[in-house]
Design an enzyme around this catalytic site. Structure first.
Site, PDB file in Angstrom:
ATOM      1  N   CYS A   1     131.359  98.871  10.295  1.00 52.45           N
ATOM      2  CA  CYS A   1     130.572  97.826   9.835  1.00 52.45           C
ATOM      3  C   CYS A   1     129.211  98.598   9.106  1.00 52.45           C
ATOM      4  O   CYS A   1     129.161  99.565   8.782  1.00 52.45           O
ATOM      5  CB  CYS A   1     130.254  96.910  11.080  1.00 52.45           C
ATOM      6  SG  CYS A   1     129.264  97.453  12.435  1.00 52.45           S
TER       7      CYS A   1
ATOM      8  N   ARG B   1     129.757  94.460  15.184  1.00 54.03           N
ATOM      9  CA  ARG B   1     131.479  94.356  14.698  1.00 54.03           C
ATOM     10  C   ARG B   1     132.217  95.602  14.975  1.00 54.03           C
ATOM     11  O   ARG B   1     133.307  95.393  15.563  1.00 54.03           O
ATOM     12  CB  ARG B   1     131.415  94.005  13.327  1.00 54.03           C
ATOM     13  CG  ARG B   1     130.911  92.434  13.134  1.00 54.03           C
ATOM     14  CD  ARG B   1     130.655  92.144  11.467  1.00 54.03           C
ATOM     15  NE  ARG B   1     129.642  93.139  10.859  1.00 54.03           N
ATOM     16  CZ  ARG B   1     129.722  93.183   9.629  1.00 54.03           C
ATOM     17  NH1 ARG B   1     130.426  92.513   8.702  1.00 54.03           N
ATOM     18  NH2 ARG B   1     128.826  94.047   8.898  1.00 54.03           N
TER      19      ARG B   1
ATOM     20  N   ASP C   1     128.635  88.926  10.215  1.00 54.38           N
ATOM     21  CA  ASP C   1     127.641  89.823  10.968  1.00 54.38           C
ATOM     22  C   ASP C   1     126.738  88.872  11.847  1.00 54.38           C
ATOM     23  O   ASP C   1     125.889  88.582  11.617  1.00 54.38           O
ATOM     24  CB  ASP C   1     126.673  90.779  10.114  1.00 54.38           C
ATOM     25  CG  ASP C   1     126.121  91.876  10.669  1.00 54.38           C
ATOM     26  OD1 ASP C   1     125.941  91.859  11.922  1.00 54.38           O
ATOM     27  OD2 ASP C   1     125.520  92.685  10.062  1.00 54.38           O
TER      28      ASP C   1
END
Length: 150
Positions: free
Chosen positions: A9, A15, A123
């Site tokens: 990420c 994440r 996100d």
């Protein structure tokens, strides 16, 4: 055979560590031999644990991320992993920009391997929704594990 995968990420604090922790646990429960890592395309958080809000959401779902630490994705990872999973299209583009000539390591959007109709994992660091991200990641990890078992 050890399956070597990395989840990527932006900063490796929300994440990708979630995918790392959940996939690692699910794969081991399924009896798979795995080596799992997470990384960020940026270096802002190198050495830091996952975001406390992400850890809390993961813990509520039964996953412990506290042992993980952020690292930055590097070109050498193309030679170290069998598969690279990007959390969004920008991560995918940033990863591909580092691809060494001749590398055939697949880089795909993580959610393309699961049941979600979304293409990108939102996100939560910026958008919130930590619990929803844990659920989305867990579903996709189930699908990845099932695919590896076949």
């Amino acid at each position: 055979m050890t399956h070597r995968v990395i989840f990527v990420c932006l900063g490796d604090i929300c994440r990708s560590p979630t995918a790392h922790g959940i996939f690692e646990e699910k794969a081991r429960e399924a009896g798979l031999d795995v080596h799992v890592e997470g990384a960020g395309t940026g270096a802002w958080h190198v050495g830091e644990p996952p975001d406390r809000r992400m850890q809390a959401a993961a813990k509520a779902a039964g996953y412990d991320l506290s042992h993980l630490r952020a690292q930055q994705f590097e070109a050498a990872n193309f030679g170290r992993f069998d598969a690279i999973y990007a959390m969004d299209r920008q991560n995918l583009a940033d990863i591909e920009a580092l691809r060494p000539a001749g590398s055939t390591t697949p880089v795909t959007l993580f959610l393309s391997h699961g049941p979600s109709t979304r293409e990108e994992v939102p996100d939560p660091h910026f958008e919130g929704g930590f619990d929803a991200v844990v659920d989305m990641v867990a579903e996709t990890c189930d699908a990845l594990v099932a695919g590896l078992k076949r």
